[in-house]
Design an enzyme around this catalytic site. Structure first.
Site, PDB file in Angstrom:
ATOM      1  N   HIS A  24      33.722  50.209  17.448  1.00 58.97           N
ATOM      2  CA  HIS A  24      34.406  49.465  18.498  1.00 58.97           C
ATOM      3  C   HIS A  24      34.892  50.427  19.578  1.00 58.97           C
ATOM      4  CE1 HIS A  24      34.677  46.164  15.567  1.00 58.97           C
ATOM      5  NE2 HIS A  24      35.258  46.998  14.739  1.00 58.97           N
TER       6      HIS A  24
ATOM      7  N   SER B 262      38.242  41.754  17.689  1.00 64.84           N
ATOM      8  CA  SER B 262      39.032  40.532  17.841  1.00 64.84           C
ATOM      9  C   SER B 262      40.096  40.677  18.929  1.00 64.84           C
ATOM     10  CB  SER B 262      39.700  40.169  16.511  1.00 64.84           C
ATOM     11  OG  SER B 262      40.603  41.198  16.105  1.00 64.84           O
TER      12      SER B 262
ATOM     13  N   ARG C 122      29.353  37.764  16.833  1.00 66.54           N
ATOM     14  CA  ARG C 122      30.168  38.020  15.642  1.00 66.54           C
ATOM     15  C   ARG C 122      31.202  36.927  15.428  1.00 66.54           C
ATOM     16  NH1 ARG C 122      34.805  42.471  14.281  1.00 66.54           N
ATOM     17  NH2 ARG C 122      34.212  42.913  12.134  1.00 66.54           N
TER      18      ARG C 122
ATOM     19  N   HIS D 146      30.809  44.952   6.178  1.00 70.15           N
ATOM     20  CA  HIS D 146      31.673  45.627   5.221  1.00 70.15           C
ATOM     21  C   HIS D 146      31.361  45.287   3.755  1.00 70.15           C
ATOM     22  CE1 HIS D 146      33.503  46.711   8.891  1.00 70.15           C
ATOM     23  NE2 HIS D 146      34.390  45.746   8.987  1.00 70.15           N
TER      24      HIS D 146
ATOM     25  N   ASP E 147      32.770  51.830  11.354  1.00 69.53           N
ATOM     26  CA  ASP E 147      33.941  51.009  11.660  1.00 69.53           C
ATOM     27  C   ASP E 147      34.988  51.793  12.458  1.00 69.53           C
ATOM     28  OD1 ASP E 147      35.328  48.561  11.708  1.00 69.53           O
ATOM     29  OD2 ASP E 147      36.535  49.112   9.965  1.00 69.53           O
TER      30      ASP E 147
END
Length: 323
Positions: free
Chosen positions: A60, A102, A149, A204, A272
């Site tokens: 991200h 998010s 996503r 994940h 991640d």
């Protein structure tokens, strides 16, 4: 946790060492650098030597030029393209997939800007809602987006009820549907995921406690989805699933090996980074080199690791085929 950027002199020192190709008088592998990286513990490169064009399929970018959604649950500190490039150097990676977090809701501006800055080595995953137009989906595709996503785990703005209709629409684009969902809920939603028209990518490792191993109901669901031939699993987030913790995350080995053995042609790996659920909780950061080295335990065969790091991402994200 220290939220401040790496000091300029530290970065310059790391860059000089990288240019010289030595750390402590020892010749380093090409493309790997020993240096501090924001939001990553440790400084050493991984033991594992990655192949050319290896891809981080889950990371991200957080950029203060782009405001977080008003209702965002996770609000991590800025983690920029320049920061991530330090991680690339340290791990010896080439390609990356930028996933809209998010924190930005359905605003994909930060992800698109990062893709443009990274260039042809980057692809992206967007977040959209049912109101998205066909024209917008086409625009996103032209800018490097290859999937959408659904975060059903932490602070997402999308819901499980949105998945099926949006999956039909993005399937027409040649995209896939990426889902992060708690393992217990995944076990309950098998019928939904089995009937999706689009390729499914599970984040994940299925997001269930690694200590439960292959006996967790979610693992059986994942196996059946893999057997259907249209599901991929990201070998990411070991630090999220492990109860043993660092440095070895030993309780992840059984599940990781079982997934790789079940369908090596549909496994992906991701860091991640910058580990937003950790940074926002002010918990100790994982060592990304150690996370990458887990692949040596999950996939001991070099050809299998190349498939996971290079060949499978080329299929899923449309990167040029490697020689």
């Amino acid at each position: 946790m220290d939220d401040q950027p790496v000091e300029r002199r530290t970065v310059l020192k790391g860059a000089a060492l990288l240019a010289a190709g030595t750390i402590g008088g020892v010749r380093m592998r090409e493309g790997a650098a020993a240096q501090p990286v924001p939001f990553s513990a440790g400084t050493a490169p991984p033991t594992l030597e990655v192949p050319a064009n290896a891809c981080d399929c889950h990371m991200h970018i957080y950029d203060s030029r782009f405001p977080y959604a008003p209702n965002a649950t996770l609000r991590p500190p800025e983690a920029t393209v320049a920061d991530y490039r330090l991680l690339q150097q340290r791990l010896g990676l080439t390609r990356m997939v930028v996933v809209t977090p998010s924190s930005y809701g359905t605003d994909n501006s930060c992800t698109l800007a990062a893709i443009a800055e990274f260039g042809p080595v980057a692809r992206g995953i967007a977040v959209v809602d049912p109101g998205v137009t066909d024209a917008e989906l086409q625009r996103l595709g032209g800018l490097g987006i290859r999937g959408i996503r659904f975060n059903l785990s932490v602070g997402g703005v999308t819901t499980i009820e949105m998945i099926e209709s949006l999956a039909r629409r993005v399937h027409e684009q040649g995209w896939h549907v990426q889902v992060v969902i708690p393992g217990d809920e995944l076990a309950k939603q098998e019928a939904l995921f089995q009937r999706l028209p689009a390729t499914l990518v599970l984040d994940h490792m299925g997001r269930f406690p690694a200590s439960a191993g292959v006996d967790h109901p979610a693992f059986s669901v994942i196996r059946r989805l893999l057997d259907g031939g249209r599901t991929y699993v990201k070998l990411s987030g070991a630090y999220l699933n492990s109860q043993v913790g660092p440095p070895g995350y030993g309780d992840t080995v059984e599940v990781g090996q079982a997934l790789v053995q079940a369908a090596p042609e549909r496994m992906l790996w991701g860091s991640d980074w910058p580990h937003p659920t950790i940074t926002t909780a002010n918990k100790p950061l994982p060592d990304d080199a150690g996370l990458l080295d887990l692949l040596a335990e999950w996939a001991p065969d070099e050809a299998t690791r190349r498939r996971i790091l290079v060949e499978n991402p080329e299929v899923v994200y449309g990167f040029p085929k490697s020689a």
